[in-house]
Structure formats: structure tokens, C-alpha cells
Design a protein around this motif. Structure first.
Motif, PDB file in Angstrom:
ATOM      1  N   MET A   1       0.767  -1.176  -0.022  1.00  0.00           N
ATOM      2  CA  MET A   1       0.108   0.021   0.042  1.00  0.00           C
ATOM      3  C   MET A   1       0.700   1.392  -0.202  1.00  0.00           C
ATOM      4  SD  MET A   1      -2.812  -1.103   2.762  1.00  0.00           S
ATOM      5  CE  MET A   1      -3.797   0.225   2.454  1.00  0.00           C
TER       6      MET A   1
ATOM      7  N   GLU B   1      -2.555   5.500   0.233  1.00  0.00           N
ATOM      8  CA  GLU B   1      -3.597   4.242   0.698  1.00  0.00           C
ATOM      9  C   GLU B   1      -3.812   3.896   2.235  1.00  0.00           C
ATOM     10  OE1 GLU B   1      -3.466   2.025  -3.604  1.00  0.00           O
ATOM     11  OE2 GLU B   1      -2.053   1.517  -1.951  1.00  0.00           O
TER      12      GLU B   1
ATOM     13  N   ARG C   1      -5.701   6.486   4.120  1.00  0.00           N
ATOM     14  CA  ARG C   1      -7.309   6.485   3.947  1.00  0.00           C
ATOM     15  C   ARG C   1      -7.777   5.284   4.716  1.00  0.00           C
ATOM     16  NH1 ARG C   1      -5.499   8.116  -1.556  1.00  0.00           N
ATOM     17  NH2 ARG C   1      -5.446   5.750  -2.220  1.00  0.00           N
ATOM     18  N   ARG C   2      -6.999   4.267   4.613  1.00  0.00           N
ATOM     19  CA  ARG C   2      -7.641   2.994   5.419  1.00  0.00           C
ATOM     20  C   ARG C   2      -7.593   3.439   6.800  1.00  0.00           C
ATOM     21  NH1 ARG C   2     -10.836  -1.218   5.011  1.00  0.00           N
ATOM     22  NH2 ARG C   2     -10.103  -2.892   6.380  1.00  0.00           N
TER      23      ARG C   2
ATOM     24  N   ALA D   1     -10.788   5.449   7.443  1.00  0.00           N
ATOM     25  CA  ALA D   1     -12.030   4.611   7.227  1.00  0.00           C
ATOM     26  C   ALA D   1     -12.066   3.666   8.512  1.00  0.00           C
ATOM     27  CB  ALA D   1     -11.658   3.700   6.045  1.00  0.00           C
ATOM     28  N   LEU D   2     -10.932   3.215   8.927  1.00  0.00           N
ATOM     29  CA  LEU D   2     -11.221   2.350  10.342  1.00  0.00           C
ATOM     30  C   LEU D   2     -11.682   3.054  11.303  1.00  0.00           C
ATOM     31  CD1 LEU D   2      -7.982   0.369  10.209  1.00  0.00           C
ATOM     32  CD2 LEU D   2     -10.380  -0.827   9.892  1.00  0.00           C
TER      33      LEU D   2
ATOM     34  N   ASP E   1      -6.126  -4.711  12.192  1.00  0.00           N
ATOM     35  CA  ASP E   1      -6.604  -4.613  10.675  1.00  0.00           C
ATOM     36  C   ASP E   1      -5.739  -5.470   9.836  1.00  0.00           C
ATOM     37  OD1 ASP E   1      -8.546  -3.418   8.638  1.00  0.00           O
ATOM     38  OD2 ASP E   1      -6.622  -2.842   7.915  1.00  0.00           O
TER      39      ASP E   1
ATOM     40  N   GLU F   1      -5.347  -5.549   6.532  1.00  0.00           N
ATOM     41  CA  GLU F   1      -4.971  -4.747   5.296  1.00  0.00           C
ATOM     42  C   GLU F   1      -3.611  -3.885   6.093  1.00  0.00           C
ATOM     43  OE1 GLU F   1      -7.387  -2.682   2.586  1.00  0.00           O
ATOM     44  OE2 GLU F   1      -9.213  -4.141   2.923  1.00  0.00           O
ATOM     45  N   LEU F   2      -3.888  -3.407   7.101  1.00  0.00           N
ATOM     46  CA  LEU F   2      -2.518  -2.450   7.629  1.00  0.00           C
ATOM     47  C   LEU F   2      -1.656  -3.468   8.315  1.00  0.00           C
ATOM     48  CD1 LEU F   2      -4.831   0.338   9.036  1.00  0.00           C
ATOM     49  CD2 LEU F   2      -3.223   0.294   6.943  1.00  0.00           C
TER      50      LEU F   2
END
Length: 233
Positions: A1, A5, A8-9, A12-13, A51, A53-54
Motif C-alpha cells: 500500500m 492508501e 485513507r485506510r 476509514a477504520l 486490521d 490490510e494494515l
């Protein structure tokens, strides 16, 4: 990422928590930087860690920045060992009541960093059970990394430069620093006088030697040395 990105993630979390994402400088080493309110500090670190994705599972460091009347910024850097990206999380606490929740329960490695930040900036980490002196003696008073703190050495001997060593606050010029062992101007050497040829000495202008020459005893004439070598007049 990419850093964008990642930022932004994180935002959003945290919805509906108000968070602001940006990207730090550093070109190839740029990081997503997310500002969050103090009340969401510990929850933000936990969300970024858990998370998928992170997956920022590695605690790198935590410290603070003194923003004077603006308060203190507490900054932490986390890194994902799986995805190879990082994020800077930041929150600001007021100067009058600099308190934020400890994140030791989220990242045990933060214990040392919170102790140092508490000691150097006077920031309290609620829930930390060991905010004892780490670097300074117990009798030390004050917080050395606050900008209003005056170091004792500055009182005894003012700092010679306004911006960095060698710069004068009044003149703005840069003081020439000699290498170790090089004599100071005015000690010896060959220098030109203000107007005239090269003369001996590097003292006051005009070519006057800076040090008085060492007087040596006069060497006796050959006829005065005694013995038979001198002969008679």
C-alpha cells in the motif's frame, strides 16, 4: 500500500472518529501521517495493529514535540512486518493537562518510550504503572525537552551561536573554528600587515609579533672560549 492508501485506510477504520490523513516528507521514506483526537489514541493503535490490510504489528518508537501554546504532539511510528509499510499516528494534548491513555496494553514495547516522554516532556500516560525516572536522577526538577526549560549550562555560559555552533546572533556571521592543535591568530606565523609587505608575526596589525621572542644567551666569541684555540691578540 502507498502512504496515501495507508492514510485513507486508517481514517476509514476510525469512522465516525474525526481523523485527518496526510503524507510526511522523505520521498522514498515518506509515511502516512494520521492525526487523531486524544480520546481515540489507544483505540487507533489497536485498530491499526489488528486490521488485516494494515497489520502494523511492529512498534518502532514513541515521542513528543513541544508546540508551545499549541500543546504537545505525541507521535508514534508503527510498521507492518507483513506488508512492509509504516504509519505515523499523532495526537495533540493541551499544555495545561498533558495526559493521554497509555498504549502499553496494546504494545508492551511502548513502556520505555512512555517513561522517557513522561520524564522529558511532563506528559502523563494514564494506565502506565511505572512512570519512574529513566534517564535523570530522582532529585532532578523540570522537563529538559520542553522549550521553556533553560539548561543550567546556558546560564553559566551562554551559547555562542543563535542557530548553530559558530553563528553569532548579533552579527549573523560564522565563526571560524580552528582544527585541534592549530595556533590561534596572534600566536605566530607570517601574515601581511594591513598595508605593506609580509612581516613576521601574526599579532596586532602592523606585523608586530604576537609573542615576545625568547631571549637566548649571547654566544661567546671564539677568542673568549678559553683554552689554546683562541690564541692571543
Amino acid at each position: 500500500m502507498t502512504p496515501e492508501e495507508v492514510g485513507r485506510r486508517v481514517v476509514a477504520l476510525l469512522t465516525p472518529v474525526e481523523a485527518t490523513a496526510s503524507v510526511s516528507g522523505g520521498q522514498a521514506h515518506a509515511r502516512a501521517t494520521v492525526d487523531v483526537p486524544p480520546a481515540a489514541w489507544a483505540d487507533t493503535l489497536r485498530a491499526v495493529r489488528d486490521d488485516a490490510e494494515l497489520a502494523c504489528d511492529f512498534f518502532d518508537w514513541l515521542s513528543a514535540v513541544d508546540e508551545l501554546a499549541g500543546g504537545f504532539d505525541i507521535v508514534v511510528h508503527l510498521w507492518s512486518t507483513r506488508h512492509r509499510h509504516g504509519v505515523l499516528l499523532r495526537t495533540r494534548v493541551p499544555r495545561a493537562t498533558p495526559t493521554v491513555t497509555s498504549v502499553v496494553d496494546v504494545f508492551p514495547g511502548a513502556a520505555w518510550h512512555e517513561r522517557e516522554t513522561h520524564e522529558m516532556f511532563g506528559i502523563d500516560f494514564a494506565g502506565h504503572r511505572g512512570l519512574t525516572p529513566l534517564l535523570l536522577p530522582p532529585e532532578f526538577e523540570g522537563h529538559p525537552l520542553r522549550k521553556e526549560f533553560v539548561l543550567a549550562s546556558r546560564v553559566a555560559k551562554p551559547w555562542p551561536g543563535a542557530k548553530e555552533p559558530g553563528e553569532s546572533e548579533a552579527g549573523g556571521g560564522r565563526r571560524v573554528v580552528r582544527p585541534p592543535g592549530v595556533p590561534a591568530p596572534g600566536e605566530w606565523g607570517l601574515v601581511p600587515a594591513p598595508a605593506g609587505p609580509v612581516t613576521v608575526g601574526n599579532g596586532p596589525r602592523g606585523g608586530t609579533p604576537a609573542r615576545a621572542p625568547r631571549e637566548r644567551p649571547a654566544r661567546p666569541a671564539r677568542g673568549d672560549q678559553g683554552g689554546d684555540e683562541g690564541g692571543t691578540a
